[in-house]
Write a protein that holds these residues in place. Structure first.
Motif, mmCIF file in Angstrom:
data_model
loop_
_atom_site.group_PDB
_atom_site.id
_atom_site.type_symbol
_atom_site.label_atom_id
_atom_site.label_comp_id
_atom_site.label_asym_id
_atom_site.label_seq_id
_atom_site.Cartn_x
_atom_site.Cartn_y
_atom_site.Cartn_z
ATOM 1 N N HIS A 233 2.485 -1.204 -5.672
ATOM 2 C CA HIS A 233 1.090 -1.095 -5.231
ATOM 3 C C HIS A 233 0.772 -2.297 -4.366
ATOM 4 N N TRP A 234 0.165 -2.038 -3.199
ATOM 5 C CA TRP A 234 -0.146 -3.102 -2.254
ATOM 6 C C TRP A 234 -1.504 -2.818 -1.630
ATOM 7 N N GLU A 235 -2.272 -3.865 -1.377
ATOM 8 C CA GLU A 235 -3.552 -3.709 -0.681
ATOM 9 C C GLU A 235 -3.445 -4.301 0.711
ATOM 10 N N SER A 236 -3.954 -3.549 1.679
ATOM 11 C CA SER A 236 -3.941 -3.995 3.062
ATOM 12 C C SER A 236 -4.959 -5.119 3.268
ATOM 13 N N GLN A 237 -5.039 -5.583 4.485
ATOM 14 C CA GLN A 237 -6.074 -6.536 4.838
ATOM 15 C C GLN A 237 -7.437 -5.870 4.622
ATOM 16 N N SER A 238 -8.469 -6.671 4.406
ATOM 17 C CA SER A 238 -9.760 -6.139 3.961
ATOM 18 C C SER A 238 -10.443 -5.205 4.957
ATOM 19 N N ALA A 239 -10.135 -5.279 6.219
ATOM 20 C CA ALA A 239 -10.816 -4.437 7.208
ATOM 21 C C ALA A 239 -10.027 -3.181 7.583
ATOM 22 N N THR A 240 -8.847 -2.958 6.990
ATOM 23 C CA THR A 240 -7.982 -1.851 7.401
ATOM 24 C C THR A 240 -8.514 -0.510 6.909
ATOM 25 N N ASP B 288 -7.875 5.328 9.691
ATOM 26 C CA ASP B 288 -7.816 5.736 11.092
ATOM 27 C C ASP B 288 -7.631 4.566 12.062
ATOM 28 N N SER B 289 -7.419 3.353 11.540
ATOM 29 C CA SER B 289 -7.162 2.202 12.410
ATOM 30 C C SER B 289 -5.698 2.213 12.852
ATOM 31 N N ARG B 290 -5.387 1.411 13.831
ATOM 32 C CA ARG B 290 -4.011 1.315 14.312
ATOM 33 C C ARG B 290 -3.070 0.928 13.169
ATOM 34 N N ASP B 291 -3.433 -0.088 12.379
ATOM 35 C CA ASP B 291 -2.573 -0.512 11.272
ATOM 36 C C ASP B 291 -2.507 0.548 10.175
ATOM 37 N N GLY B 292 -3.631 1.170 9.854
ATOM 38 C CA GLY B 292 -3.641 2.212 8.827
ATOM 39 C C GLY B 292 -2.729 3.370 9.195
ATOM 40 N N ARG B 293 -2.801 3.820 10.440
ATOM 41 C CA ARG B 293 -1.912 4.902 10.902
ATOM 42 C C ARG B 293 -0.452 4.465 10.871
ATOM 43 N N ARG B 294 -0.205 3.210 11.199
ATOM 44 C CA ARG B 294 1.164 2.686 11.186
ATOM 45 C C ARG B 294 1.736 2.708 9.773
ATOM 46 N N TYR B 295 0.935 2.345 8.766
ATOM 47 C CA TYR B 295 1.406 2.376 7.378
ATOM 48 C C TYR B 295 1.675 3.816 6.927
ATOM 49 N N VAL B 296 0.713 4.695 7.161
ATOM 50 C CA VAL B 296 0.805 6.070 6.666
ATOM 51 C C VAL B 296 1.935 6.844 7.350
ATOM 52 N N HIS B 297 2.114 6.648 8.639
ATOM 53 C CA HIS B 297 3.053 7.472 9.412
ATOM 54 C C HIS B 297 4.329 6.737 9.822
ATOM 55 N N ARG C 123 -10.601 -0.285 3.618
ATOM 56 C CA ARG C 123 -11.244 -1.598 3.688
ATOM 57 C C ARG C 123 -11.300 -2.302 2.344
ATOM 58 N N PRO C 124 -10.218 -2.516 1.659
ATOM 59 C CA PRO C 124 -8.822 -2.310 2.054
ATOM 60 C C PRO C 124 -8.274 -0.953 1.624
ATOM 61 N N MET C 125 -7.136 -0.592 2.206
ATOM 62 C CA MET C 125 -6.385 0.576 1.745
ATOM 63 C C MET C 125 -5.526 0.118 0.573
ATOM 64 N N ARG C 126 -5.550 0.875 -0.516
ATOM 65 C CA ARG C 126 -4.686 0.594 -1.676
ATOM 66 C C ARG C 126 -3.506 1.563 -1.586
ATOM 67 N N ILE C 127 -2.378 1.040 -1.149
ATOM 68 C CA ILE C 127 -1.220 1.869 -0.804
ATOM 69 C C ILE C 127 -0.173 1.822 -1.910
ATOM 70 N N LEU C 128 0.365 2.999 -2.232
ATOM 71 C CA LEU C 128 1.518 3.105 -3.132
ATOM 72 C C LEU C 128 2.755 3.347 -2.281
ATOM 73 N N TRP C 129 3.789 2.570 -2.537
ATOM 74 C CA TRP C 129 5.055 2.678 -1.834
ATOM 75 C C TRP C 129 6.137 3.057 -2.830
ATOM 76 N N ASP C 130 7.075 3.878 -2.412
ATOM 77 C CA ASP C 130 8.275 4.154 -3.199
ATOM 78 C C ASP C 130 9.345 3.155 -2.773
ATOM 79 N N LEU C 131 9.860 2.415 -3.736
ATOM 80 C CA LEU C 131 10.931 1.459 -3.463
ATOM 81 C C LEU C 131 12.268 2.194 -3.410
#
Length: 84
Positions: A3-10, A13-22, A59-67
């Motif tokens: 579990h990871w949280e992005s920067q507070s403004a992400t 639909d932002s450039r960074d958010g799309r980069r993480y998701v896709h 703001r922030p995105m709480r992202i789950l990643w598979d290791l």
């Protein structure tokens, strides 16, 4: 999973958010480096690649990643103790 949280403004639909998701369909790989704060420990531990699993919120995105690989037991314990 990690579990990871992005920067507070992400936002999703932002450039960074799309980069993480896709990242996988865009041909990029995300790698996890963990910083230990214990004196004498290496500054970072490489934990391997990971793949986007999903997220909640913005703001922030709480992202789950598979290791791709399980964390070593001592690193898992350290991470769990420090995050609750």
């Amino acid at each position: 999973m990690f579990h990871w949280e992005s920067q507070s403004a992400t936002r999703e639909d932002s450039r960074d958010g799309r980069r993480y998701v896709h990242h996988a369909e865009q041909g990029s790989t995300v790698h996890l480096f963990i910083r230990a704060t214990d004196a004498g420990a290496p500054p970072y531990l490489y934990a391997g690649p990971m793949t986007y699993r999903g997220h909640e919120g913005e703001r922030p995105m709480r992202i789950l990643w598979d290791l791709a690989h399980p964390l070593p037991a001592d690193v898992f314990h350290y991470a769990k103790v420090n995050t609750g």
